[in-house]
Design an enzyme around this catalytic site. Structure first.
Site, PDB file in Angstrom:
ATOM      1  N   GLU A  91       5.018 -25.892  13.447  1.00 28.69           N
ATOM      2  CA  GLU A  91       3.702 -26.397  13.088  1.00 28.69           C
ATOM      3  C   GLU A  91       3.434 -26.188  11.601  1.00 28.69           C
ATOM      4  O   GLU A  91       3.920 -25.231  10.995  1.00 28.69           O
ATOM      5  CB  GLU A  91       2.632 -25.672  13.909  1.00 28.69           C
ATOM      6  N   CYS A 104       0.152 -25.282   4.488  1.00 26.85           N
ATOM      7  CA  CYS A 104       0.689 -24.004   4.953  1.00 26.85           C
ATOM      8  C   CYS A 104       1.958 -24.312   5.750  1.00 26.85           C
ATOM      9  O   CYS A 104       1.883 -24.891   6.834  1.00 26.85           O
ATOM     10  CB  CYS A 104      -0.363 -23.323   5.824  1.00 26.85           C
ATOM     11  N   CYS A 111       9.386 -16.183  15.268  1.00 29.24           N
ATOM     12  CA  CYS A 111       9.564 -15.075  14.332  1.00 29.24           C
ATOM     13  C   CYS A 111      10.080 -13.857  15.077  1.00 29.24           C
ATOM     14  O   CYS A 111       9.749 -13.652  16.243  1.00 29.24           O
ATOM     15  CB  CYS A 111       8.223 -14.741  13.676  1.00 29.24           C
ATOM     16  N   CYS A 115       4.804  -8.705  15.006  1.00 22.95           N
ATOM     17  CA  CYS A 115       3.484  -8.155  14.650  1.00 22.95           C
ATOM     18  C   CYS A 115       2.536  -8.323  15.842  1.00 22.95           C
ATOM     19  O   CYS A 115       2.464  -9.398  16.452  1.00 22.95           O
ATOM     20  CB  CYS A 115       2.925  -8.850  13.420  1.00 22.95           C
ATOM     21  N   CYS A 118      -0.147 -11.320  16.184  1.00 23.94           N
ATOM     22  CA  CYS A 118       0.260 -12.670  15.783  1.00 23.94           C
ATOM     23  C   CYS A 118       0.750 -13.488  16.971  1.00 23.94           C
ATOM     24  O   CYS A 118       1.570 -13.026  17.765  1.00 23.94           O
ATOM     25  CB  CYS A 118       1.362 -12.543  14.743  1.00 23.94           C
ATOM     26  N   GLY A 156       6.892 -17.655  10.973  1.00 23.14           N
ATOM     27  CA  GLY A 156       8.094 -17.015  10.439  1.00 23.14           C
ATOM     28  C   GLY A 156       7.841 -16.108   9.254  1.00 23.14           C
ATOM     29  O   GLY A 156       6.775 -16.117   8.646  1.00 23.14           O
ATOM     30  N   GLU A 157       8.847 -15.297   8.948  1.00 19.99           N
ATOM     31  CA  GLU A 157       8.825 -14.409   7.787  1.00 19.99           C
ATOM     32  C   GLU A 157       9.754 -15.038   6.742  1.00 19.99           C
ATOM     33  O   GLU A 157      10.977 -15.080   6.920  1.00 19.99           O
ATOM     34  CB  GLU A 157       9.310 -12.999   8.197  1.00 19.99           C
ATOM     35  N   SER A 188       4.238 -15.594   1.336  1.00 15.93           N
ATOM     36  CA  SER A 188       3.654 -14.419   1.979  1.00 15.93           C
ATOM     37  C   SER A 188       4.708 -13.673   2.790  1.00 15.93           C
ATOM     38  O   SER A 188       5.448 -14.276   3.566  1.00 15.93           O
ATOM     39  CB  SER A 188       2.531 -14.894   2.902  1.00 15.93           C
ATOM     40  N   SER A 210       1.347  -8.965   3.371  1.00 19.02           N
ATOM     41  CA  SER A 210       0.453  -8.650   4.490  1.00 19.02           C
ATOM     42  C   SER A 210       0.371  -7.141   4.627  1.00 19.02           C
ATOM     43  O   SER A 210       1.365  -6.498   4.952  1.00 19.02           O
ATOM     44  CB  SER A 210       1.016  -9.242   5.789  1.00 19.02           C
ATOM     45  N   HIS A 212      -2.727  -5.058   5.929  1.00 16.37           N
ATOM     46  CA  HIS A 212      -3.419  -4.809   7.215  1.00 16.37           C
ATOM     47  C   HIS A 212      -3.870  -3.381   7.507  1.00 16.37           C
ATOM     48  O   HIS A 212      -4.798  -3.200   8.272  1.00 16.37           O
ATOM     49  CB  HIS A 212      -2.625  -5.376   8.396  1.00 16.37           C
ATOM     50  N   HIS A 286      -8.494 -13.862  14.512  1.00 15.82           N
ATOM     51  CA  HIS A 286      -8.747 -14.836  15.583  1.00 15.82           C
ATOM     52  C   HIS A 286      -8.060 -14.327  16.833  1.00 15.82           C
ATOM     53  O   HIS A 286      -6.836 -14.195  16.835  1.00 15.82           O
ATOM     54  CB  HIS A 286      -8.181 -16.206  15.201  1.00 15.82           C
ATOM     55  N   CYS A 329      -5.124 -18.706  10.723  1.00 16.54           N
ATOM     56  CA  CYS A 329      -4.137 -17.649  10.485  1.00 16.54           C
ATOM     57  C   CYS A 329      -3.692 -16.971  11.768  1.00 16.54           C
ATOM     58  O   CYS A 329      -4.519 -16.531  12.561  1.00 16.54           O
ATOM     59  CB  CYS A 329      -4.734 -16.578   9.590  1.00 16.54           C
TER      60      CYS A 329
END
Ligand code: SF4
Length: 339
Positions: A91, A104, A111, A115, A118, A156-157, A188, A210, A212, A286, A329
């Protein structure tokens, strides 16, 4: 299936045309057609000789991939679904803001980083994307001519697919490619140190990390990567890097109610980031199905922001976009989809 031309760099194309017995300048003509013009087949490369087009057609395809679905949010954000070469789906989000249109992009299918907060993580890892598949997420959306900014913050990272990500940035920023300023691109990461250092050295794009939470134990629970690459180490490396005047470093911070939104967190963040010219982007969480985490209310989000600003850390709250279509996000996922 034939190999794609789209996603190749100028030097790769130069090698290729020489191998085919074509003049070297043909490579530059091909990059013009691939990255600067709006065509989708080798036959449309009209300044190439018939022989050149024939030779290319025999072994290659142009390589653009059309999206198979697009959803539009009430706030104007769009989410595109693209098939991948390996029969999966990814996506891409397009976020319009005043004069800007930010895309984006995803760098992997799913991934492996796990996390806790996510949605992509729940999908697991299903494969790497090629540079062509990454750049295609810009080239094949309806807004291709209007894209002003690109963020590598989709599925993904990025530094777990470093080579292809760097190649995609080369295509986007080279004169022969999209000729975009690297200052319009932000990558990112959750802090994969070796990949981050290579990226800092080889590219001029902005970096977002990131974060957090500044506390080790807590971060370990939220982000397993903390075990291998503690955020203290990540920030130490960043502090020793010369970012110059124009390159930006920012930290993403998703707020979770009662978990990482206290005054202790503000103090520790101030200590950790002391001396670093950076910005913190606060992100509303979210809710992801299957996690107990919740977002603080608006008042507490603003309070947290004000406290950080008082400590001298430039902090903003990122506007939430595309929540209704699961484009916001941390909400991208294509787990259930099979081509
Ligand atoms: S937040 Fe990023 S790195 Fe972590 S699991 Fe999700 S996509 Fe992967």
């Amino acid at each position: 299936m034939k190999e794609s031309l789209f996603g190749k760099t100028l030097s790769e194309l130069q090698e290729l045309v020489i191998e085919l017995g074509l003049p070297k300048f043909t490579a530059k003509q091909i990059t013009d057609w691939l990255y600067k013009k709006q065509i989708s087949s080798i036959d449309e490369m009209t300044n190439l000789s018939k022989k050149a087009r024939h030779l290319l057609n025999e072994r290659f395809e142009f390589g653009l991939i059309e999206y198979t679905k697009v959803q539009a949010s009430i706030d104007g954000t769009k989410k595109y679904l693209f098939p991948t070469i390996q029969n999966k789906f990814i996506e891409t989000a397009m976020i319009p803001e005043l004069e800007r249109k930010t895309v984006c992009v995803s760098s992997q299918v799913g991934c492996k980083m796990g996390c806790l907060f996510c949605f992509t993580a729940k999908q697991g890892f299903q494969g790497q994307l090629s540079a062509g598949e990454i750049v295609n997420q810009i080239k094949s959306i309806d807004e291709v001519e209007e894209v002003s900014n690109i963020v590598y913050m989709g599925m993904g990272e990025p530094f777990d697919n470093l080579e292809e990500v760097l190649k995609s940035i080369e295509i986007l920023t080279s004169e022969w490619g999209f000729a975009m300023s690297p200052r319009r691109i932000t990558v990112s990461t959750i802090g994969i140190i070796p990949g981050m250092l290579t990226f800092l050295e080889k590219s001029q794009a902005h970096l977002a990390v990131s974060l957090h939470t500044p506390f080790h134990e807590e971060r370990q629970k939220l982000m397993p990567v903390q075990v291998a690459y503690p955020v203290e180490e990540v920030i130490k490396e960043i502090k020793s890097w010369d970012f110059g005047r124009q390159r930006r470093i920012s930290f993403e911070y998703i707020l979770f109610e009662g978990l990482n939104d206290t005054i202790e967190h503000v103090k520790e963040l101030a200590r950790l980031l002391n001396g670093l010219k950076c910005r913190i982007n606060l992100i509303r969480f979210h809710p992801v199905p299957g996690t107990p985490l919740k977002s603080p209310n608006e008042i507490n989000i603003q309070k947290f922001k004000d406290e950080l600003n008082k400590k001298g850390i430039l902090t903003t709250v990122r506007a939430s976009r595309g929540e209704d279509i699961y484009a916001a996000c941390g909400l991208l996922s294509t787990k259930e989809l099979v081509k």
